[in-house]
Scaffold this active site. Structure first.
Site, mmCIF file in Angstrom:
data_model
loop_
_atom_site.group_PDB
_atom_site.id
_atom_site.type_symbol
_atom_site.label_atom_id
_atom_site.label_comp_id
_atom_site.label_asym_id
_atom_site.label_seq_id
_atom_site.Cartn_x
_atom_site.Cartn_y
_atom_site.Cartn_z
ATOM 1 N N ASP A 139 0.813 -1.210 0.000
ATOM 2 C CA ASP A 139 0.000 0.000 0.000
ATOM 3 C C ASP A 139 0.849 1.264 0.000
ATOM 4 O OD1 ASP A 139 -2.603 1.581 0.688
ATOM 5 O OD2 ASP A 139 -1.179 2.118 2.263
ATOM 6 N N GLY A 167 -4.522 2.589 -0.764
ATOM 7 C CA GLY A 167 -4.099 1.930 -2.006
ATOM 8 C C GLY A 167 -4.624 0.510 -2.086
ATOM 9 N N ASP A 168 -4.549 -0.219 -0.990
ATOM 10 C CA ASP A 168 -5.088 -1.581 -0.936
ATOM 11 C C ASP A 168 -6.603 -1.584 -1.104
ATOM 12 O OD1 ASP A 168 -2.954 -3.433 -0.625
ATOM 13 O OD2 ASP A 168 -2.655 -2.773 1.425
ATOM 14 N N ILE A 169 -7.264 -0.663 -0.410
ATOM 15 C CA ILE A 169 -8.727 -0.617 -0.474
ATOM 16 C C ILE A 169 -9.202 -0.276 -1.881
ATOM 17 C CG2 ILE A 169 -10.793 0.534 0.393
ATOM 18 C CD1 ILE A 169 -9.382 -1.359 2.398
ATOM 19 N N GLY A 172 -8.872 -3.328 -4.010
ATOM 20 C CA GLY A 172 -9.943 -4.277 -3.715
ATOM 21 C C GLY A 172 -11.260 -3.865 -4.339
#
Length: 391
Positions: A139, A167-169, A172
């Site tokens: 992230d 960034g991860d969210i 996803g």
């Protein structure tokens, strides 16, 4: 009533955050998620704090409504099980480093040969193509390389990571959207698809108009704190006992804001009447508005402005959010579910609400390998002797 994704089966080979967040949303919406985990340790996040009665709440929140099947994908019999699961599934999601699935014998072409209808989704740091594809991605790397950190913070602060792993969210979310689009597309063209989502790409996309500032005006966007580049007043302001945000989104709201705060004199100033001019004069306006907010408590400001339809909000702590009657309770964004081992625990609810579908009924996250025997016996019809190999 069924939930929107009832009948969709997903093989979840992801771990930690971006992939599990994607499949968590699908699970919340009714998909059957079979999470494939490494025997012994499972998803890395099982060891991440905070812990509640020995169980990672990080893992439990992201993996509710899922099944856990423990398979060592370096074992040939485990690979055969995965191939059999692919035959009866709609989606496979993975977030390994590019090339890992190929080495395991589960490249897109190999999986498509097993099930031409499969939707194959990959999340990685930099994507499956391009000169950076083999670089590890996290992230904070996505936030740094996308330019996001360069515009987050205050003019005199260092580049700053956002408070959450955005960034991860974002990866996803975009992966989930891509999967849903591919499932819909499958209805018309009768075959699956490959989805390639990169953390960096998603963060670059989220920069939206900030990118345009540079490309159109050739001006380098800077860190500007809580101010918004395109509207003013649209900022955080200090009250006598805390902080508030005020969002004067257009010229009509500016007139109303001036009236309800008793500052018709501000509205009378020609250089403040139009938003484009207020943006230019943001420094002096920030001082004027702050001089007013500092004379009042947060609750007084919120009550006055909200009652007159001027957008504003207190800057909540996490404790405020968890207890909020609208967010936590009415919108069910803080929910109680069964703890994976014993009792109850709280999780963050799903933000997607449906009117004509069944309401969310969250089930607890699985302990490692909890569903291995059930899936092998009932879905793949394996014998007890065959199942013994995986115990």
């Amino acid at each position: 009533m069924s939930r929107p994704l009832s009948g969709i089966r997903v093989l979840d080979l992801t771990r930690v955050l971006s992939g599990p967040y994607c499949t968590m949303l699908m699970a919340d919406m009714g998909a059957e998620i079979i999470k494939i985990e490494q025997p012994g340790n499972g998803d890395d996040s099982r060891s991440f704090p905070p812990f509640e009665r020995g169980i990672s709440a990080y893992y439990a929140n992201l993996n509710r409504n899922k099944k856990s099947v423990a398979l060592d994908l370096k074992d040939e019999q485990a690979k055969k099980v995965l191939r059999d699961l692919i035959k009866v599934s709609d989606v496979i999601v993975e977030n390994f480093k590019p090339g890992t699935m190929d080495k395991l014998g589960f490249s897109y072409d190999e999986v498509k040969a097993i099930n031409p209808q499969i939707v194959y989704a990959s999340i990685s740091g930099f994507g499956q193509t391009g000169p950076y594809k083999k670089l590890p991605g996290y992230d904070v790397i996505a936030q740094a390389m996308s330019g996001m950190m360069s515009v987050t913070g205050w003019p005199d602060s260092a580049p700053t990571r956002t408070g959450t792993a955005i960034g991860d969210i974002l990866a996803g979310l975009n992966c989930c959207i891509g999967i849903l689009a591919a499932l819909q597309g499958r209805v018309s063209h009768r075959h699956g698809d490959r989805i390639d989502v990169a953390l960096v790409d998603c963060s670059v996309s989220a920069m939206e108009t900030i990118n345009e500032i540079y490309m159109v005006e050739n001006r380098m966007p800077q860190r500007i704190g809580n101010r918004y580049e395109f509207i003013y007043p649209y900022d955080s302001f200090q009250a006598s006992d805390g902080w508030v945000v005020i969002a004067v989104g257009n010229d009509a709201l500016w007139k109303r804001f001036c009236e309800v705060t008793g500052h018709d004199d501000w509205f009378a100033i020609e250089k403040y009447k139009l938003n484009k001019d207020r943006v230019q004069a943001h420094e002096e306006l920030q001082k004027l508005v702050t001089a007013w907010t500092r004379e009042h408590k947060v609750k007084e400001i919120i009550s006055l402005l909200q009652s007159n339809s001027v957008p504003c909000a207190p800057i909540n702590t996490v404790a405020d959010v968890v207890e909020d009657e609208h967010i936590a309770k009415a919108r069910e964004m803080i929910c109680e579910i069964d703890h994976p081992v014993d009792g109850k625990m709280k999780i963050t609810g799903c933000p997607i609400k449906f009117t004509e579908s069944a309401q969310f009924n969250y089930s607890k996250a699985p302990t490692l390998g909890k569903d291995t025997k059930d899936v092998l016996a009932n879905l793949l019809k394996m014998s007890s002797d065959q199942i013994d190999h995986f115990e």
